[in-house]
Structures are given as structure tokens and as C-alpha cells.
Design a protein around this motif. Structure first.
Motif, PDB file in Angstrom:
ATOM      1  N   THR A  95       1.026  -1.298  -0.185  1.00 19.31           N
ATOM      2  CA  THR A  95      -0.066  -0.108  -0.067  1.00 19.31           C
ATOM      3  C   THR A  95       0.963   1.093   0.017  1.00 19.31           C
ATOM      4  O   THR A  95       2.108   1.310   0.502  1.00 19.31           O
ATOM      5  N   GLY A  96       0.234   2.416  -0.520  1.00 21.75           N
ATOM      6  CA  GLY A  96       1.078   3.636  -0.440  1.00 21.75           C
ATOM      7  C   GLY A  96       1.911   3.567  -1.643  1.00 21.75           C
ATOM      8  O   GLY A  96       2.187   2.732  -2.399  1.00 21.75           O
ATOM      9  N   THR A  97       2.613   4.690  -1.824  1.00 23.19           N
ATOM     10  CA  THR A  97       3.590   4.974  -3.028  1.00 23.19           C
ATOM     11  C   THR A  97       4.789   5.649  -2.109  1.00 23.19           C
ATOM     12  O   THR A  97       4.753   6.688  -1.772  1.00 23.19           O
ATOM     13  N   ILE A 126      14.123  -2.424  -0.547  1.00 21.94           N
ATOM     14  CA  ILE A 126      13.772  -2.556  -1.819  1.00 21.94           C
ATOM     15  C   ILE A 126      13.270  -1.294  -2.283  1.00 21.94           C
ATOM     16  O   ILE A 126      12.529  -0.461  -1.729  1.00 21.94           O
ATOM     17  N   ASN A 127      13.545  -0.857  -3.708  1.00 19.76           N
ATOM     18  CA  ASN A 127      13.346   0.224  -4.324  1.00 19.76           C
ATOM     19  C   ASN A 127      11.841   0.266  -4.584  1.00 19.76           C
ATOM     20  O   ASN A 127      11.130  -0.845  -4.820  1.00 19.76           O
ATOM     21  N   GLY A 128      11.192   1.512  -4.391  1.00 17.64           N
ATOM     22  CA  GLY A 128       9.639   1.601  -4.858  1.00 17.64           C
ATOM     23  C   GLY A 128       9.427   1.324  -6.283  1.00 17.64           C
ATOM     24  O   GLY A 128       8.160   0.942  -6.340  1.00 17.64           O
ATOM     25  N   PHE A 152       6.918  -5.472   5.200  1.00 16.01           N
ATOM     26  CA  PHE A 152       7.309  -4.490   4.522  1.00 16.01           C
ATOM     27  C   PHE A 152       6.601  -3.174   4.828  1.00 16.01           C
ATOM     28  O   PHE A 152       5.604  -3.048   5.410  1.00 16.01           O
ATOM     29  N   PHE A 153       7.839  -2.168   5.077  1.00 20.20           N
ATOM     30  CA  PHE A 153       7.246  -0.816   5.603  1.00 20.20           C
ATOM     31  C   PHE A 153       7.555   0.223   4.384  1.00 20.20           C
ATOM     32  O   PHE A 153       8.661   0.260   3.687  1.00 20.20           O
ATOM     33  N   GLY A 154       7.039   1.281   4.375  1.00 16.88           N
ATOM     34  CA  GLY A 154       6.945   2.449   3.578  1.00 16.88           C
ATOM     35  C   GLY A 154       7.634   3.434   4.604  1.00 16.88           C
ATOM     36  O   GLY A 154       7.111   3.787   5.382  1.00 16.88           O
ATOM     37  N   ALA A 155       8.421   4.572   3.754  1.00 16.56           N
ATOM     38  CA  ALA A 155       8.836   5.491   4.571  1.00 16.56           C
ATOM     39  C   ALA A 155       7.778   6.485   4.652  1.00 16.56           C
ATOM     40  O   ALA A 155       7.063   6.739   3.776  1.00 16.56           O
ATOM     41  N   GLU A 168       7.893   4.276  10.485  1.00 17.30           N
ATOM     42  CA  GLU A 168       7.610   3.262   9.466  1.00 17.30           C
ATOM     43  C   GLU A 168       5.997   2.874   9.417  1.00 17.30           C
ATOM     44  O   GLU A 168       5.436   2.847  10.620  1.00 17.30           O
ATOM     45  N   ILE A 169       5.634   2.832   8.237  1.00 21.36           N
ATOM     46  CA  ILE A 169       4.203   2.532   8.082  1.00 21.36           C
ATOM     47  C   ILE A 169       4.242   1.020   7.410  1.00 21.36           C
ATOM     48  O   ILE A 169       4.683   0.874   6.190  1.00 21.36           O
ATOM     49  N   GLU A 170       3.362   0.248   7.987  1.00 17.99           N
ATOM     50  CA  GLU A 170       3.526  -1.264   7.522  1.00 17.99           C
ATOM     51  C   GLU A 170       2.756  -1.220   6.191  1.00 17.99           C
ATOM     52  O   GLU A 170       1.449  -0.649   5.875  1.00 17.99           O
TER      53      GLU A 170
END
Length: 241
Positions: A165-167, A188-190, A215-218, A227-229
Motif C-alpha cells: 500500500t502507499g507509494t 527494496i526500491n519503490g 514491508f514498510f514504507g517511509a 515506518e508504516i506497514e
């Protein structure tokens, strides 16, 4: 660091040496940078991993044959097909020739995921496993059929659809055991979003049981502290006897 080009990778037989952990340190890092963006080399690695796993299984079965059992010759038809050539009398020359051959065959499309180079250095990737199902937001649900069968400490790869989820420009990942302890991690790269990727778990795991790949997105500031799961995959590790 100089990135290896494709012609040099072919000349060095880099894919086979990479899987076997035989590339020198400098070439290992240069080739790793190259194959993440080279579909041909990515397919070659995937095919080599699949071949090595099949060859190892045949040789393992050979070791379990009763003493005095009749072994096939090159002219003997067996139910094992062309893998029947991988008996002790033919294993070494066949392995050398087929490693060169199979790298140029069409294999399963390998996912391209850039993991931490330092954690993978010198590790042999012995097998890969497909993970299905996905959960987010801390949920522990997942595909209960996901099984990883390896030996303690044996490196392996996890293949899955990366649909977070998210970008974000970058995602971090953590491999957590049943007690939520982090046993491995990386980034891992977005731009790998919505692709099928392969994550190399260098050094494997030390205990069997349930694991979560999280996985987490900044956040919007680009910092990784908050971090956001974004995605979670669940699987069970079973150790081979």
C-alpha cells in the motif's frame, strides 16, 4: 564502483559463479548491480538455481541407493530422464556442461529485487519458494499453505508479488520469527511495486516455525524512523531431515 556490463558477465560466466558463491568480492558487487536491471542475467540465475536444486536432489537419492544396486549407463533409458545422467560416474562433467548450457535457456521470469549486498556476499542460494497471499496493517493472516523446506542456516529465495500500500521511493523489509524477533532485514526500491520479485534470505534461518515477511514504507519526510506497514506475507519453515 564499476557496474559490470552484460558481455563481461557472459564472458565470466558470472551467473553460475554468483549462485555458487564463487565470484570475487569486487565482481560479486559489480554483477549484483548489473543483474537487477538485466532480464537475461536474471533469468539465467533463476534457471541455474532450479537446476542446482534438481541436481542436488538426484545426487541425494543416489546416495540412498542400496549397495550393489544397478546404476544406469549413458545408453540406458531410465524414468529419471536427462537427470539420470547425474550419477556419480557422470555427475562432475554433466554438472559442468549443464551449468553452462542451462543459463541460456528460457526459465521462469526471475523477480528483480535489490537486497543488501553485504548480507548476501559469498552465500549460495540453494532453492526458491513461491509465497502467496498477503496481509496489511499488522494482520497475522496469510496463506497457510506457504511452506519453506530447507536445512538450518541454508540460504534460500522467496518469490512473491510485491503489492504494498502507499507509494514510497523505498521500502524496508524485516523477516520476523514467531516471537516477532527480526532475524533478517533489507531494503527494496519503490519502483519494484506491482512486480513479481525474489528476496534472497542469505544465511537462512536457525529455527523452524512461523515467519512473517513485513514491508514498510517511509513517511512523507523520507525518514524510516516512523515506518508504516505496507505488506505482510506469512509462511512456515520446515527443516529437512
Amino acid at each position: 564502483m564499476k557496474i559490470m556490463d552484460h558481455n563481461e558477465a557472459v564472458r565470466l560466466q558470472a551467473a553460475e559463479k554468483y549462485v555458487l558463491g564463487k565470484l570475487p568480492k569486487e565482481q560479486h558487487a559489480a554483477y549484483e548491480e548489473h543483474y537487477f536491471d538485466c532480464p537475461a542475467c536474471a533469468e539465467e540465475i533463476k534457471a541455474t538455481v532450479a537446476f542446482m536444486e534438481s541436481a542436488r536432489q538426484v545426487i541425494r537419492e543416489e546416495a540412498l541407493e542400496p549397495v550393489g544396486a544397478k546404476r544406469p549407463t549413458p545408453t540406458t533409458q531410465t524414468s529419471g530422464g536427462w537427470f539420470a545422467w547425474l550419477r556419480p560416474a557422470f555427475a562432475v562433467p554433466a554438472l559442468a556442461a549443464l551449468l553452462l548450457f542451462i543459463g541460456y535457456q528460457n526459465g521462469v521470469t526471475i523477480p528483480r529485487l535489490k537486497d543488501s549486498a553485504s548480507s548476501q556476499m559469498g552465500q549460495t542460494i540453494s532453492s526458491s519458494f513461491q509465497l502467496r497471499g498477503s496481509a496489511r496493517g499488522g494482520s497475522e493472516t496469510g496463506d497457510a499453505t506457504n511452506k519453506v523446506r530447507v536445512r538450518p542456516g541454508e540460504s534460500f529465495a522467496l518469490d512473491f508479488d510485491f503489492t504494498p500500500t502507499g507509494t514510497f521511493s523505498e521500502y524496508s523489509w524485516q523477516l520476523r520469527d514467531h516471537a516477532a524477533r527480526v532475524v533478517n532485514s533489507g531494503h527494496i526500491n519503490g519502483d519494484k511495486k506491482y512486480q513479481t520479485v525474489s528476496l534472497n534470505v542469505a544465511g537462512g534461518v536457525k529455527s523452524a516455525g512461523k515467519y512473517n515477511l513485513v514491508f514498510f514504507g517511509a513517511d512523507g519526510t523520507g525518514q524510516t524512523a516512523n515506518e508504516i506497514e505496507a505488506q505482510r506475507l506469512t509462511f512456515t519453515v520446515e527443516f529437512l531431515q
